[in-house]
Design a protein around this motif. Structure first.
Motif, PDB file in Angstrom:
ATOM      1  N   ASP A 167      -8.144  -3.845   4.628  1.00  0.00           N
ATOM      2  CA  ASP A 167      -7.477  -4.954   3.939  1.00  0.00           C
ATOM      3  C   ASP A 167      -6.462  -5.584   4.886  1.00  0.00           C
ATOM      4  OD1 ASP A 167      -6.013  -6.680   2.346  1.00  0.00           O
ATOM      5  OD2 ASP A 167      -5.878  -5.311   0.643  1.00  0.00           O
ATOM      6  N   ILE A 176      -2.631  -6.616   3.717  1.00  0.00           N
ATOM      7  CA  ILE A 176      -1.526  -5.708   3.402  1.00  0.00           C
ATOM      8  C   ILE A 176      -0.302  -6.093   4.232  1.00  0.00           C
ATOM      9  CG2 ILE A 176      -0.701  -3.322   3.692  1.00  0.00           C
ATOM     10  CD1 ILE A 176      -3.523  -2.387   2.981  1.00  0.00           C
ATOM     11  N   ARG A 200      -4.963   0.707  -3.197  1.00  0.00           N
ATOM     12  CA  ARG A 200      -4.495   0.755  -1.796  1.00  0.00           C
ATOM     13  C   ARG A 200      -3.612   1.994  -1.605  1.00  0.00           C
ATOM     14  NH1 ARG A 200      -3.843  -4.646  -3.322  1.00  0.00           N
ATOM     15  NH2 ARG A 200      -1.577  -4.450  -3.527  1.00  0.00           N
ATOM     16  N   ALA A 239       0.847  -1.194   0.000  1.00  0.00           N
ATOM     17  CA  ALA A 239       0.000   0.000   0.000  1.00  0.00           C
ATOM     18  C   ALA A 239       0.885   1.248   0.000  1.00  0.00           C
ATOM     19  CB  ALA A 239      -0.934  -0.006   1.202  1.00  0.00           C
ATOM     20  N   LEU A 264      -6.307   1.864   5.870  1.00  0.00           N
ATOM     21  CA  LEU A 264      -5.835   0.845   4.933  1.00  0.00           C
ATOM     22  C   LEU A 264      -5.806  -0.533   5.577  1.00  0.00           C
ATOM     23  CD1 LEU A 264      -2.891   2.847   3.314  1.00  0.00           C
ATOM     24  CD2 LEU A 264      -4.873   1.954   2.069  1.00  0.00           C
TER      25      LEU A 264
END
Length: 333
Positions: A238, A241, A216, A184, A234
């Motif tokens: 998710d 990541i 991302r 990301a 972030l």
């Protein structure tokens, strides 16, 4: 040599930096006599005959150089300012420092105040590629101006900075080599020169290596607080990541804070990288993998170009992009 030799030619032939040549030819006392002799002899052999820096300084109106930075609270800029002050002292010049606080209107006021004080030249890291243009164009009609670190590309004045895209490429290559697979990015407003270049660098990598990474990405400002909030968003959205590339070290420190709050181990579960290599990067826990900017070389090159402009040297006052260095530490070993 068919063209007129420049100070850079003298530096390369003498095996020293451009700043050392300038100091040697200006008579600065910090240069060892034997080194000054080498520089002077090299300049004579090459036929380097500019108006001397010393004559330029004698013609100057105030003996003062202005500097405007976007955010004095960002530890990267005090490092630049401190080195600039030391270099200018070697030339018996005073530094007048202002912060725009990332506000183009405030920046314009500061430029105007410095111009009214009849400074000999201006070093500026403009806060906006668009909104800073008018004040900066006006400044170039009143004094020599050199942009550093950040720039307004539409304004015709020399720029000294780093290859931001190469720095992001070095980071992403390192992360891929260490088996990070879901990366990301946290950056700044793309109207900021550095923010835009670093985001573009990540987007270039993503389009080539992992198009899903384009989803991302977070952009805001270069603060630790934004890094904290962006990383939390972030990572909450998710859970897979495993690396976050940050566009400066303050953002990366905020991302480290977020990992701590979310009980995510760095680096075993999540790698985090920064950009700048501010002093705190070496004492954070874990220490920060980052991209080091050559602070001393940025400052010395910008000041050399500005002194040449003050001197009326219109030959080859170029834009200069300096290389960066990936520094691998604990947050992404």
């Amino acid at each position: 040599m068919s063209r007129r030799p420049t100070v850079k030619d003298v530096a390369e032939a003498a095996g020293v930096s451009v700043a050392t040549v300038s100091r040697a030819l200006s008579g600065a006392r910090v240069v060892r006599p034997e080194l000054r002799e080498v520089v002077v002899r090299t300049a004579e052999n090459l036929g380097y005959r500019p108006h001397s820096i010393a004559r330029a300084l004698r013609r100057s109106r105030t003996g003062a150089i202005g500097m405007v930075v976007p955010k004095i609270e960002n530890p990267f800029f005090p490092q630049l300012v401190g080195h600039a002050d030391r270099v200018l002292q070697e030339h018996d010049l005073a530094l007048l420092l202002c912060s725009s606080d990332d506000d183009p209107k405030n920046e314009a006021k500061r430029i105007s105040i410095l111009a009214e004080r009849q400074i000999d030249g201006l070093l500026i890291s403009p806060c906006s590629q668009s909104a800073s243009a008018a004040a900066l164009i006006d400044a170039t009609t009143r004094m020599p101006v050199v942009q550093f670190d950040q720039r307004v590309p539409s304004v015709r004045s020399p720029f000294v900075g780093v290859d931001d895209a190469a720095g992001i490429a070095a980071v992403t290559s390192h992360l891929v080599a260490t088996h990070r697979r879901r990366v990301a990015f946290i950056g700044a407003d793309t109207d900021n020169w550095s923010g835009g270049r670093r985001r573009e660098g990540f987007e270039t990598w993503a389009r080539s290596m992992d198009p899903s990474a384009l989803g991302r990405m977070e952009s805001g400002d270069f603060s630790r607080e934004f890094g904290l909030q962006a990383a939390k968003r972030l990572l909450s959205a998710d859970g897979d990541i495993d690396a976050i590339v940050c566009a400066n070290d303050l953002l990366a420190l905020g991302a480290l804070d977020a990992a701590t709050e979310l009980a995510i181990d760095v680096p075993s579960r999540l790698a985090i990288t920064g950009f700048d290599d501010i002093n705190i990067a070496t004492v954070s826990r874990p220490t920060l993998t980052t991209v080091r900017q050559p602070v001393a070389e940025i400052v010395e090159t910008a000041i050399d170009i500005l002194l040449r402009a003050i001197n009326g040297d219109e030959d080859e006052l170029p834009d200069v992009l300096l290389p960066v260095e990936l520094v691998i530490r604990g947050s992404a070993p």
